[in-house]
Scaffold this motif. Structure first.
Motif, mmCIF file in Angstrom:
data_model
loop_
_atom_site.group_PDB
_atom_site.id
_atom_site.type_symbol
_atom_site.label_atom_id
_atom_site.label_comp_id
_atom_site.label_asym_id
_atom_site.label_seq_id
_atom_site.Cartn_x
_atom_site.Cartn_y
_atom_site.Cartn_z
ATOM 1 N N MET A 144 0.702 -1.609 -0.197
ATOM 2 C CA MET A 144 -0.769 -0.026 0.387
ATOM 3 C C MET A 144 1.234 1.014 0.737
ATOM 4 O O MET A 144 1.782 1.350 0.468
ATOM 5 C CB MET A 144 -0.938 -0.432 1.758
ATOM 6 C CG MET A 144 -1.623 1.302 1.596
ATOM 7 S SD MET A 144 -2.518 1.279 2.864
ATOM 8 C CE MET A 144 -3.648 -0.429 3.033
ATOM 9 N N GLU B 176 -5.853 -5.730 2.823
ATOM 10 C CA GLU B 176 -5.745 -4.314 1.682
ATOM 11 C C GLU B 176 -5.795 -2.704 2.830
ATOM 12 O O GLU B 176 -5.684 -2.135 2.233
ATOM 13 C CB GLU B 176 -7.056 -4.961 0.653
ATOM 14 C CG GLU B 176 -6.291 -5.964 0.249
ATOM 15 C CD GLU B 176 -5.432 -5.615 -1.005
ATOM 16 O OE1 GLU B 176 -5.848 -4.637 -1.510
ATOM 17 O OE2 GLU B 176 -4.572 -6.274 -1.042
ATOM 18 N N GLU B 177 -6.156 -2.752 3.397
ATOM 19 C CA GLU B 177 -6.726 -1.573 4.279
ATOM 20 C C GLU B 177 -6.369 -1.267 5.857
ATOM 21 O O GLU B 177 -6.387 -3.133 6.513
ATOM 22 C CB GLU B 177 -7.974 -1.478 4.069
ATOM 23 C CG GLU B 177 -8.989 -2.693 4.614
ATOM 24 C CD GLU B 177 -10.592 -1.764 3.866
ATOM 25 O OE1 GLU B 177 -11.155 -2.026 4.573
ATOM 26 O OE2 GLU B 177 -11.084 -1.505 3.035
ATOM 27 N N LYS C 32 -10.928 4.038 7.962
ATOM 28 C CA LYS C 32 -10.167 3.050 7.089
ATOM 29 C C LYS C 32 -9.534 3.952 5.939
ATOM 30 O O LYS C 32 -10.010 4.933 5.389
ATOM 31 C CB LYS C 32 -11.356 1.952 5.618
ATOM 32 C CG LYS C 32 -12.016 1.533 6.843
ATOM 33 C CD LYS C 32 -12.894 0.063 6.441
ATOM 34 C CE LYS C 32 -13.350 -1.094 6.683
ATOM 35 N NZ LYS C 32 -14.623 -1.466 6.347
ATOM 36 N N LYS D 277 -6.857 3.623 2.705
ATOM 37 C CA LYS D 277 -6.675 2.982 2.052
ATOM 38 C C LYS D 277 -5.674 2.950 0.748
ATOM 39 O O LYS D 277 -5.117 4.468 0.945
ATOM 40 C CB LYS D 277 -7.917 3.092 0.812
ATOM 41 C CG LYS D 277 -9.264 2.906 1.166
ATOM 42 C CD LYS D 277 -10.759 2.552 1.056
ATOM 43 C CE LYS D 277 -11.049 3.897 1.002
ATOM 44 N NZ LYS D 277 -10.982 4.469 2.039
ATOM 45 N N ASN D 278 -4.927 2.209 -0.581
ATOM 46 C CA ASN D 278 -3.681 2.310 -1.048
ATOM 47 C C ASN D 278 -4.047 4.268 -1.840
ATOM 48 O O ASN D 278 -5.172 4.501 -2.096
ATOM 49 C CB ASN D 278 -3.740 2.077 -1.863
ATOM 50 C CG ASN D 278 -2.382 1.712 -3.189
ATOM 51 O OD1 ASN D 278 -1.172 2.177 -2.609
ATOM 52 N ND2 ASN D 278 -2.846 2.242 -4.277
ATOM 53 N N ASP E 163 -4.109 7.144 -0.118
ATOM 54 C CA ASP E 163 -4.644 8.026 0.940
ATOM 55 C C ASP E 163 -3.676 8.647 1.076
ATOM 56 O O ASP E 163 -2.469 8.703 1.497
ATOM 57 C CB ASP E 163 -5.083 7.426 2.254
ATOM 58 C CG ASP E 163 -6.813 6.860 1.689
ATOM 59 O OD1 ASP E 163 -7.472 7.432 0.306
ATOM 60 O OD2 ASP E 163 -7.013 6.379 2.895
#
Length: 72
Positions: free
Chosen positions: A1, A17-18, A53, A55-56, A58
């Protein structure tokens, strides 16, 4: 990420993933009671960190609160 943290691109390795914001701050070594966090331009209330959350891609700004001053 890949995240932009305080103006710098950082690659964060994580099995899922997060991240939740609270977990990311701990992973990065911040003391939660001493920071203010802006995520993609919005300041996030500390009570919402556990449910926020990350995420990629951000963008985070993490500002550390530092006490100080002078005694006269």
């Amino acid at each position: 990420m890949n995240l932009k943290i305080n103006g710098e691109i950082q690659s964060i390795e994580k099995s899922n993933e997060e991240f939740q914001l609270e977990g990311l701050l701990e992973h990065l070594g911040y003391q939660p009671q001493l920071v203010v966090v802006e995520l993609n331009g919005a300041i996030i209330n500390p009570k919402d960190w556990i449910s926020t959350k990350i995420k990629n891609g951000d963008c985070l700004e993490v500002v550390t609160i530092v006490g100080g001053g002078s005694y006269s």
